[in-house]
Design a protein around this motif. Structure first.
Motif, short mmCIF file in Angstrom:
data_model
loop_
_atom_site.label_atom_id
_atom_site.label_comp_id
_atom_site.label_asym_id
_atom_site.label_seq_id
_atom_site.Cartn_x
_atom_site.Cartn_y
_atom_site.Cartn_z
N GLY A 1 0.82 -1.20 0.00
CA GLY A 1 0.00 0.00 0.00
C GLY A 1 0.85 1.25 0.00
N ALA A 2 0.24 2.34 -0.41
CA ALA A 2 0.89 3.64 -0.40
C ALA A 2 0.26 4.48 0.70
CB ALA A 2 0.72 4.34 -1.75
N LEU A 3 1.09 5.20 1.43
CA LEU A 3 0.61 6.18 2.40
C LEU A 3 0.93 7.55 1.81
CD1 LEU A 3 -0.64 7.07 5.00
CD2 LEU A 3 1.51 6.55 6.17
N PRO A 4 -0.03 8.11 1.05
CA PRO A 4 0.19 9.38 0.35
C PRO A 4 0.08 10.55 1.32
CG PRO A 4 -1.75 8.20 -0.51
CD PRO A 4 -1.33 7.56 0.75
N PHE A 5 1.06 11.44 1.28
CA PHE A 5 1.04 12.60 2.17
C PHE A 5 1.54 13.83 1.42
CE2 PHE A 5 5.39 11.21 2.44
CZ PHE A 5 6.12 12.38 2.59
N ARG A 6 1.22 14.99 2.01
CA ARG A 6 1.75 16.26 1.53
C ARG A 6 1.98 17.15 2.74
NH1 ARG A 6 -3.77 18.60 -1.40
NH2 ARG A 6 -4.94 19.01 0.53
N VAL A 7 2.83 18.14 2.57
CA VAL A 7 3.11 19.10 3.63
C VAL A 7 2.45 20.42 3.23
CG1 VAL A 7 4.91 20.29 4.95
CG2 VAL A 7 5.31 17.95 4.12
N THR A 8 1.61 20.94 4.11
CA THR A 8 0.91 22.20 3.82
C THR A 8 1.87 23.38 3.96
OG1 THR A 8 0.26 22.62 6.11
CG2 THR A 8 -1.23 21.23 4.77
N GLU A 9 1.43 24.54 3.51
CA GLU A 9 2.23 25.76 3.64
C GLU A 9 2.54 26.06 5.10
OE1 GLU A 9 0.42 29.01 1.57
OE2 GLU A 9 0.51 27.97 -0.36
N GLU A 10 1.66 25.63 6.00
CA GLU A 10 1.86 25.85 7.43
C GLU A 10 2.80 24.80 8.04
OE1 GLU A 10 -1.38 25.41 6.15
OE2 GLU A 10 -1.59 27.55 5.79
N GLY A 11 3.28 23.86 7.23
CA GLY A 11 4.19 22.84 7.71
C GLY A 11 3.52 21.65 8.37
N MET B 1 4.49 7.92 0.11
CA MET B 1 4.44 8.61 -1.17
C MET B 1 4.32 10.11 -0.90
SD MET B 1 1.49 8.69 -4.13
CE MET B 1 2.14 7.68 -5.45
N ALA B 2 5.34 10.87 -1.31
CA ALA B 2 5.29 12.33 -1.24
C ALA B 2 4.56 12.78 -2.49
CB ALA B 2 6.70 12.91 -1.17
N ALA C 1 2.12 8.55 13.60
CA ALA C 1 3.56 8.76 13.80
C ALA C 1 4.20 9.54 12.65
CB ALA C 1 4.26 7.41 13.95
N LEU C 2 3.49 9.72 11.54
CA LEU C 2 4.09 10.32 10.35
C LEU C 2 4.64 11.73 10.57
CD1 LEU C 2 4.82 9.89 7.40
CD2 LEU C 2 2.51 10.64 6.79
#
Length: 176
Positions: free
Chosen positions: A35-45, A120-121, A160-161
């Motif tokens: 599986g993929a754990l898709p994530f992104r970082v917002t402008e607020e970090g 996944m970034a 934990a991410l």
């Protein structure tokens, strides 16, 4: 799924078909998925995680599927993220972690599965993707996503991410 009863060296086997490929497995023991754990970082970090609904039960899950012959596990996870959620991005080549769950089959029976999870970034989220009519995709703060999934081990991986990515912040510093 195609099931064939058989015996090899006294061990029962089943044959499954996924994406036109066949893979034999022993009848005993959990089945493996990736599986993929898709994530992104917002402008607020802050970390946000993309979840999709499962087709059968409409639960919030991560994109995952059966291993595909001739693809590395992280490549299969990337394919599942695209097909199930319309996401593309940089994939970790080693698992971030793993979790177990009971998969409900179309026959209404259950099979135990162990899922290797790859980070996944996310670089792109498509508006149109292969399973868009069968699933909903939504972004959640990591803490909320961890609460929405049913599997405790997956919940722990998601929770934990932020800390793992070096973006952990205490709740006290977020309030007020």
């Amino acid at each position: 799924m195609i099931e064939e009863a058989g015996s090899r060296n006294g061990e029962s086997t089943q044959t499954t078909e996924q994406n036109g490929k066949r893979a034999k497995r022993g009848a005993a023991g959990p089945r493996r998925q990736v599986g993929a754990l898709p994530f992104r970082v917002t402008e607020e970090g802050r970390i946000e995680v993309a979840l999709v609904t499962s087709r059968e039960t409409r639960r919030w899950v991560i994109p995952k599927g059966w291993p595909i012959r001739k693809l590395a596990p992280f490549e299969t996870a990337a394919r599942e993220a695209y097909e199930e959620a319309g996401l593309a991005g940089a994939m970790a080549q080693e698992p971030y972690g793993a979790y177990s769950y009971e998969k409900r089959l179309k026959s209404r029976s259950f099979v135990s599965c162990n899922v290797d999870v790859f980070l996944m970034a996310v670089a792109r989220a498509k508006k149109r993707w292969p399973e868009r009519d069968e699933r909903e995709r939504r972004w959640f703060p990591a803490e909320e996503a961890a609460q929405l999934v049913d599997e405790p081990e997956l919940s722990d991986l998601i929770a934990a991410l932020p800390e793992r990515m070096g973006l952990g912040q205490s709740r006290e510093s977020n309030e007020g």
